[in-house]
Design an enzyme around this catalytic site. Structure first.
Site, PDB file in Angstrom:
ATOM      1  N   HIS A   1       0.824  -1.211   0.000  1.00 53.90           N
ATOM      2  CA  HIS A   1       0.000   0.000   0.000  1.00 53.90           C
ATOM      3  C   HIS A   1       0.861   1.265   0.000  1.00 53.90           C
ATOM      4  CE1 HIS A   1      -3.637  -2.369   0.896  1.00 53.90           C
ATOM      5  NE2 HIS A   1      -2.836  -3.066   1.686  1.00 53.90           N
TER       6      HIS A   1
ATOM      7  N   SER B   1      16.426  15.487 -19.720  1.00 54.78           N
ATOM      8  CA  SER B   1      15.471  16.579 -19.919  1.00 54.78           C
ATOM      9  C   SER B   1      16.131  17.685 -20.737  1.00 54.78           C
ATOM     10  CB  SER B   1      15.006  17.133 -18.566  1.00 54.78           C
ATOM     11  OG  SER B   1      14.309  18.355 -18.723  1.00 54.78           O
TER      12      SER B   1
END
Length: 403
Positions: free
Chosen positions: A155, A283
């Site tokens: 989770h 990038s």
């Protein structure tokens, strides 16, 4: 002009599956059609169904060295049926009256279906080999890191301590099961049939009598295919099963790459896929980025592989057969195989060069100041008091207060 992104000069370097491309290249497909016609004639000659000299002539000419690819394209533009275009071009290349015996007793679906199964067999050989290599890489990681402690998560939250070796071992076990599936499914997927246009041996019995059974057996053996008990003409589930094998494969590799993607986050930083610091750019505006682009590609390809398998599962043959199945086979199967080949090649590179950052794993293990040991403490307390639920209640209360 190229349309598909995997064929463009800029992006095709990302889709690294040269062996698979070679199998589904247009000329390779036509070469397999000619190979089928050559094997059919060869077996018919050996069984005395057609004259031996005719069989030898057809077999020797059944190659793109003698049959001009451009001629097949030219004929097909008129007849609108690639099988007939191939048969006529082969017949034109033959001498000694051999042209009359090309494709003797056979039909278009047999040409297409048997050669597609032949190509899928070659693909399965490659995929199984690649999976064996990947499994070896994972076994190596599991052994190397059997004592590399890290925190396991569920989770998105810290759970218990574990080792990265166990994680890699679990990945390896999943790959082992895929290898077993490939091996076990061959007898259902790699099947062929030579039973004539409607699968009842009518044409072959007319020209060969009982010899047609041995003819089928020999042709399929030389194609590396399993015989089927009865006609496969009305069914394409074998190809759906093949695509669903690839779909299952994609689930595993998407999971592995999603784990790497998540654990490469700067806030976690435990794993990192290989990055060429000298040349690779993350990038155009942020010079510091080291993006997990290989894992991202596999995650994206996995979704497309499953989408293709789903689309194919919506298809069936109408009547004894129609051409709908052939159209969707030609669209979906080559693309899915190339995507799967690219996925396996990229996964092999990632897992062979994966950075495992032990120091950060240890740091993350200690983030909770020991809170992740509550299960162990609860079980020790329950063994002493014989009150497991009470122990859980006490540890839960203390843990919540510590937050």
């Amino acid at each position: 002009m190229t349309i598909h992104v995997m064929d463009g000069e800029i992006f095709k370097s990302a889709y690294i599956a040269p062996e698979i491309r070679g199998i589904f290249d247009e000329k390779s497909v036509v070469e397999s059609w000619l190979m089928f016609e050559g094997i059919l004639a060869e077996v018919q000659g050996e069984l005395g169904i057609i004259p031996m000299e005719v069989a030898k002539e057809i077999k020797s000419k059944a190659t793109l060295k003698h049959v001009k690819f451009e001629r097949i394209v030219e004929i097909n533009a008129k007849v609108k049926l690639a099988s007939v275009a191939t048969i006529r071009a082969l017949a034109e290349a033959c001498e000694k009256n051999a042209s009359e015996y090309v494709h003797y007793g056979s039909c278009s679906p047999e040409l297409f279906e048997n050669t597609l199964s032949y190509r899928i067999g070659k693909v399965m050989d490659i995929f199984e080999r690649e999976l064996q290599t990947i499994r070896s890489l994972l076994i190596h990681l599991a052994d190397k890191h059997k004592h590399t402690l890290m925190v396991d998560r569920s989770h998105g939250q810290q759970g218990n301590p574990t080792t990265f070796g166990l994680v890699a071992g679990i990945w390896s076990d999943a790959i082992a099961k895929h290898i077993e599936r490939f091996q076990e499914a061959r007898k259902r997927i790699l099947v062929g049939s030579l039973k004539g246009a409607f699968g009842n041996y009518a044409s072959y019995y007319a020209i060969a009598g009982e010899k047609c059974l041995e003819m089928e057996k020999q042709v399929l053996k030389r194609l590396g295919l399993y015989p089927n008990r009865i006609s496969i003409r009305r069914h394409i589930e074998r190809y759906a099963e093949f695509l669903n094998l690839l779909s299952l494969l994609s689930i595993t590799f998407e999971k592995i790459c999603d784990d790497i993607f998540s654990q490469q986050r700067n806030e976690i930083g435990e794993l990192e896929e290989p990055f060429d610091s000298e040349n690779q750019i993350g990038s155009s505006t942020l010079p510091h980025k080291r993006n997990p682009v290989l894992s991202e590609a596999i995650i994206a390809w996995s979704k497309k592989i499953r989408s293709n398998a789903s689309a194919f599962s919506e298809t069936h043959m109408r009547d004894s057969h129609d051409i709908i199945g052939f159209y969707i086979e030609d669209l979906i199967i080559p693309e899915t195989c190339i995507l799967t080949g690219s996925m396996l090649n990229s996964a092999k590179y990632i897992l062979g060069n994966l950075k495992v950052k032990k120091d950060i794993m240890q740091k993350n293990l200690e983030l909770s100041n020991g809170l992740i040991m509550t299960e162990s403490l609860m079980l020790a307390l329950s063994k002493k008091t014989k009150k497991k639920q009470t122990a859980h209640h006490i540890l839960h209360k203390i843990a919540m207060e510590s937050f």
